[in-house]
Design an enzyme around this catalytic site. Sequence first.
Site, mmCIF file in Angstrom:
data_model
loop_
_atom_site.group_PDB
_atom_site.id
_atom_site.type_symbol
_atom_site.label_atom_id
_atom_site.label_comp_id
_atom_site.label_asym_id
_atom_site.label_seq_id
_atom_site.Cartn_x
_atom_site.Cartn_y
_atom_site.Cartn_z
ATOM 1 N N PRO A 110 -3.594 -5.115 43.977
ATOM 2 C CA PRO A 110 -4.691 -5.444 44.907
ATOM 3 C C PRO A 110 -4.355 -5.053 46.348
ATOM 4 C CG PRO A 110 -4.251 -7.310 43.449
ATOM 5 C CD PRO A 110 -3.169 -6.303 43.197
ATOM 6 N N MET A 141 -21.452 -42.608 67.793
ATOM 7 C CA MET A 141 -21.688 -43.527 68.911
ATOM 8 C C MET A 141 -23.161 -43.933 68.939
ATOM 9 S SD MET A 141 -21.873 -42.702 72.954
ATOM 10 C CE MET A 141 -23.285 -43.392 73.777
ATOM 11 N N GLU A 201 -12.136 -34.555 69.139
ATOM 12 C CA GLU A 201 -11.326 -33.826 68.147
ATOM 13 C C GLU A 201 -11.063 -32.374 68.543
ATOM 14 O OE1 GLU A 201 -14.415 -34.873 67.747
ATOM 15 O OE2 GLU A 201 -15.607 -33.648 66.372
ATOM 16 N N HIS A 235 -16.956 -34.951 71.740
ATOM 17 C CA HIS A 235 -16.141 -34.663 70.550
ATOM 18 C C HIS A 235 -14.668 -34.534 70.935
ATOM 19 C CE1 HIS A 235 -19.312 -33.836 67.561
ATOM 20 N NE2 HIS A 235 -20.018 -33.464 68.621
ATOM 21 N N LYS A 241 1.963 -9.195 41.426
ATOM 22 C CA LYS A 241 1.266 -7.913 41.272
ATOM 23 C C LYS A 241 0.904 -7.315 42.639
ATOM 24 C CE LYS A 241 1.149 -7.458 36.850
ATOM 25 N NZ LYS A 241 1.890 -6.318 36.258
ATOM 26 N N THR A 242 1.223 -6.056 42.818
ATOM 27 C CA THR A 242 1.004 -5.426 44.125
ATOM 28 C C THR A 242 -0.266 -4.570 44.176
ATOM 29 O OG1 THR A 242 2.258 -3.438 43.568
ATOM 30 C CG2 THR A 242 3.511 -5.278 44.482
ATOM 31 N N SER A 254 -11.619 -13.294 50.462
ATOM 32 C CA SER A 254 -11.737 -14.109 51.664
ATOM 33 C C SER A 254 -10.907 -15.384 51.506
ATOM 34 C CB SER A 254 -13.205 -14.444 51.928
ATOM 35 O OG SER A 254 -13.719 -15.154 50.840
ATOM 36 N N CYS A 283 -19.970 -38.960 68.800
ATOM 37 C CA CYS A 283 -21.269 -38.337 69.051
ATOM 38 C C CYS A 283 -22.372 -39.062 68.282
ATOM 39 C CB CYS A 283 -21.217 -36.839 68.751
ATOM 40 S SG CYS A 283 -22.459 -35.933 69.679
ATOM 41 N N LEU A 284 -22.820 -38.529 67.140
ATOM 42 C CA LEU A 284 -23.818 -39.250 66.353
ATOM 43 C C LEU A 284 -23.283 -40.639 65.994
ATOM 44 C CD1 LEU A 284 -26.543 -39.042 64.791
ATOM 45 C CD2 LEU A 284 -25.196 -38.429 62.804
HETATM 46 N N1 GLN Z 1 -27.762 -35.248 66.480
HETATM 47 C C1 GLN Z 1 -27.257 -35.927 67.627
HETATM 48 C C2 GLN Z 1 -27.763 -35.292 68.917
HETATM 49 O O1 GLN Z 1 -28.165 -34.159 68.913
HETATM 50 C C3 GLN Z 1 -25.747 -35.975 67.621
HETATM 51 C C4 GLN Z 1 -25.084 -34.635 67.626
HETATM 52 C C5 GLN Z 1 -23.642 -34.654 67.260
HETATM 53 O O2 GLN Z 1 -23.160 -35.580 66.625
HETATM 54 N N2 GLN Z 1 -22.912 -33.612 67.585
HETATM 55 O O3 GLN Z 1 -27.778 -35.921 69.950
#
Ligand code: GLN
Length: 547
Positions: free
Chosen positions: A192, A385, A522, A520, A189-190, A16, A382-383
Amino acid sequence: MAKNTKYIFVTGGVLSSLGKGLASAAIGMLLESRGLSVTIQKLDPYINVDPGTMNPFQHGEVYVTDDGAETDLDLGHYERFTNAKLGKNNNFTTGKIYDQVITKERKGEYLGGTVQVIPHITDEIKQSICLVSDDADVVIVEIGGTIGDIESLPFLEAIRQFRADAGPSNVVYIHLTLVPYIKTACEVKTKPTQHSVKELRSIGIQPDILLCRTERYLSQEIKAKIALFCNVDADAVFTAKDVDCIYEVPLVYNQEGLGDKILKKLNIWARAPRLEEWKEVVERLKNPRFEVNIAIVGKYVDLTESYKSLNEALAHGGAANDAKVHLQYVDSTMLTEDNVVEVLSKSDGVLVPGGFGNRGIEGKIIAVKYAREHKVPFFGICLGMQMAVIEIARHVLGLEEANSQEFDPHTPDPVIYLMKEWYDERTRQIERRDEDSDKGGTMRLGAYPCELEPDTFAMKAYKEEKISERHRHRFEFNNAYKDRLVNEADLVISGTSPDHELVEIVELKDHPWYLGCQFHPEFKSKPGKPHPLFRDFIKASMKNARK
Ligand code: GLN
């Protein structure tokens, strides 16, 4: 089955972590660069219905799509490398497939017949593949796990049958294997690879193309040997060489001629690949002029897999500022009032990412306080903030026991709380949740609209009033504390839901850059399209470094 749709099935052998997800994403990118539309689907052999409740230590990040599906992190790679619009149908697990079959059985849809792996489970898998078939010219399906695992057998049987259903010229099987270099023998090495292909052939799948992960380019001789032993075309063995930057992968594949071979096998005519822009992005990521240090204060700090999208978004934000981003992972359980200055003063910016559960919470609050008081650029996600709101409530408003109901259900000042009722823009109805609701079933998940206020960090970054970002959380900003936080603690509420009931972004004015968002960001950053918040956070951190 959609007419004219072409299918590429990607399997993995030997071990993996060979990077099947990246390989699938890179193949998608190469096909798009030739003007084809693609979609990518992941079939995961585990029995969880989705990865929503899985521990990030074990499984890495949970990726969220616009339609609110909690998916495998490989979908993040797919979205970063391609323009494919992904949703809940792009990720199926054994658990989800069985769940659907059992639901049908209970409803009597099999008319009393014996329900079996073949044909009922395999049919359900094939139908799941067909669900995304209308979306693109080429559907790429990645099968999770390694050839030889018991769990993945029904998926492999389903894709074996698929070639007969779709027609041989519409299906290509690509197998990713490892060709290790053995130092003592000075040889690659082939064996695998031979064994892995043998295993695949024993279940009826003859791979068309082999992608060999190696440290060094394979010679023609070695490729010919692999081709002979594995019964593939002499020109169907490709080196998937290790690279420094993941975004180089499609460029290496292209150089090797993988795109041409796939098109030939699938009998598709398409233009030559246009890769100039992508090459520029890779160049910028690999050779930046500046450097910046960012502290990530979190719980799952040992595993970069848990923050996959976050790390990528930071790298994209760095590239947008011509900077290499050095990450300092800080375990928040170790942070105290006494060591915070020493630990965090090495970094130019502080980021508190998302998370669940109360371990390390107080350390995160200490980190936010440090960033606020020392005017260090701060980005709370998220958390992160929620931590910022709690920190300000405690230390500026003097509400010493302020907390989130997640960590202290009986706090006298629940500045972050479980909102019992709210208007949901996605479902367009009043949603309800309470303490007893199912774990996983009650989160605000997926894309939600947000409206921005003028003259804020948020507006300067996005440069538009209406945005859409993805959420994954249960708790919300408590509006009962809004007036005090705004009037007495100078909190700026720069983004809210269109009805202004849900607070989505908070900021502080008298600060070089301080922003916390309930979503989020990101998940939506791409190498060629860095997310504006990450771009501006990195920019502010670079300014801080020069101070
Ligand atoms: N635990 C927090 C909530 O549920 C923040 C979740 C998070 O950061 N994705 O509101």
